[in-house]
Design a protein around this motif. Structure first.
Motif: not given
Length: 427
Positions: A16-22, A34-41, A166-167, A328-331
């Motif tokens: 759902t969400c791909a984030i570049a950079g940790a 993640a806490r909001a229930g969104v699939e995240t990488v 990813a969305d 919310g909108p992503l989830r």
């Protein structure tokens, strides 16, 4: 994260969400989603977070954020140091520039915590949720596009080139962001007349502690207390490293010993120029932080000067503002361009305001000083702050809290995703 195949040849991963950079922005956003229930990488090009001379400041606003997320007790158990004021020493004496004890609220200090410990803490919290994943040793190389829309990213790992659809794709991969470059997002660059040389020296138990700047004869050195060492910033004019290096290591060590005498017995620890890292100081800002399907936050959206150490604060506040508006909108699968635009609209004022302040301080005070125009003269502002201590609250608030601190919405304060099972609960 799901896997599909294209023609049986190339694996295409989806999330759902791909984030570049940790870094701070990417890990904070990943943890909140993640806490909001969104699939995240989250993708990180290194195998760990262990890198020197990264910002280690944890601001009062971040401490409050940890409290609002219910993480403060666990967070404060990490080994850290609290700083209650920032001083500047000139040839005329020592002056207090910021007094964090005058801050409003519970947290009347700033904290120094190794950034790798901070990122490990955020990662451990994020990994409690089954909808979160981090891909280490995965270097993001560019965006995937479908017309005007960004539909994911490309990255390189030990097995070769890969794609992640990813969305929403988030660029949090720093000032040299591959995502913002390949997406064609243009930045406005503001000139800087100074660079910083970073290095470390051993700390001894009887050393005077804290965070102290030293101004003398056109030179500026800042020493920052860490757990087991001093992190030292030596300011030079833009592209002035070669000039310093040409004078030789002996000159550099002797000069440092004269500026900060109690460090004289350990300046030899700068054994070669390899021990000195050069920070190219720059300030820039994207005109537009987003494209359909893509958002930039933190240094990817705006590179800050190290003045006042506020870059991490702005990055974390960006992450909170973004999570508030997109989780919310992503989830629920209803994310639109308006949600992305609203993140930039929310964060523009503090970004522009902070950068203007940094540019003012650089051009009016620091850059003239390192050019040699402020020799042996204590800046008037330091004398005023000494006579009127109440004014020390203003700079302290700007550094420790910022111009627009963010607060997580109720949906983020109470996790909606189920924690990963552990041995304690029956795994």
């Amino acid at each position: 994260m799901t896997n599909d195949s294209i023609g049986g040849e190339m694996e295409t991963r989806r999330t759902t969400c791909a984030i570049a950079g940790a870094g701070p922005a990417g890990m904070m956003l990943g943890m909140l989603l993640a806490r909001a229930g969104v699939e995240t990488v989250v993708l990180e090009k290194h195998g760990d977070f262990l890198r020197d001379f990264r910002g280690d400041t944890v601001h009062a606003s971040t401490m409050r954020l940890m409290g609002e997320l219910g993480l403060l007790d666990a967070f404060t158990k990490l080994a850290h140091q609290r700083i209650h004021h920032l001083q500047v020493t000139t040839d005329d004496g020592t002056y207090k520039l910021m007094d964090f004890r005058r801050l409003p609220g519970k947290f009347k200090y700033i904290t120094f915590l190794p950034q790798w410990d901070f990122l490990d803490f955020l990662l451990a919290e994020a990994e409690k949720y089954p909808n979160f994943r981090i891909l280490r040793n995965s270097e993001v190389t560019g965006v995937i596009e479908d017309g005007e829309r960004v539909t994911g990213l490309r990255y390189r790992d030990a097995e070769g080139e890969r794609e992640l659809r990813a969305d929403l794709t988030v660029a949090a991969d720093g000032r040299r962001s591959a995502l913002r470059e390949t997406a064609g997002l243009k930045s406005r660059v503001f000139g800087s007349g100074m660079d910083i040389l970073w290095f470390q020296l051993t700390k001894k138990p009887d050393d005077p502690g804290g965070m102290v700047g030293r101004l003398s004869d056109g030179q500026l050195v800042v020493r920052i207390e860490r757990q087991a060492h001093w992190q030292v910033a030596y300011t030079v004019r833009k592209d002035g490293y070669d000039e310093v290096r040409a004078r030789g290591l002996d000159w550099f060590r002797e000069n440092l010993a004269e500026l900060v005498p109690f460090l004289a017995d350990r300046v030899h620890e700068v054994g070669s120029w390899d021990d000195v890292k050069v920070l190219d100081v720059q300030i820039d800002r994207l005109d537009r932080w987003w494209r359909p399907g893509m958002l930039c936050i933190g240094d990817s959206a705006h590179t800050m000067s190290p003045i006042m150490g506020v870059g991490i604060n702005l990055a974390l506040q960006d992450a909170v503002a973004a999570a508030n508006r997109i989780a919310g909108p992503l989830r629920e699968g209803r994310l639109t361009d308006k949600h992305l635009e609203s993140v930039q609209r929310r964060r523009t004022l503090p970004t522009v305001g902070t950068q203007r302040l940094q540019r003012f301080l650089q051009s009016r005070f620091l850059e003239p000083w390192v050019r040699g125009e402020g020799k042996s003269t204590t800046p008037v502002v330091l004398r005023i702050l000494k006579r009127l201590p109440v004014l020390q609250a203003g700079p302290a608030r700007t550094m420790a809290i910022g111009m627009r601190p963010e607060h997580p919405v109720p949906a983020l304060r109470k996790p909606s995703a189920l924690p990963r099972p552990t041995a304690a609960n029956g795994e």
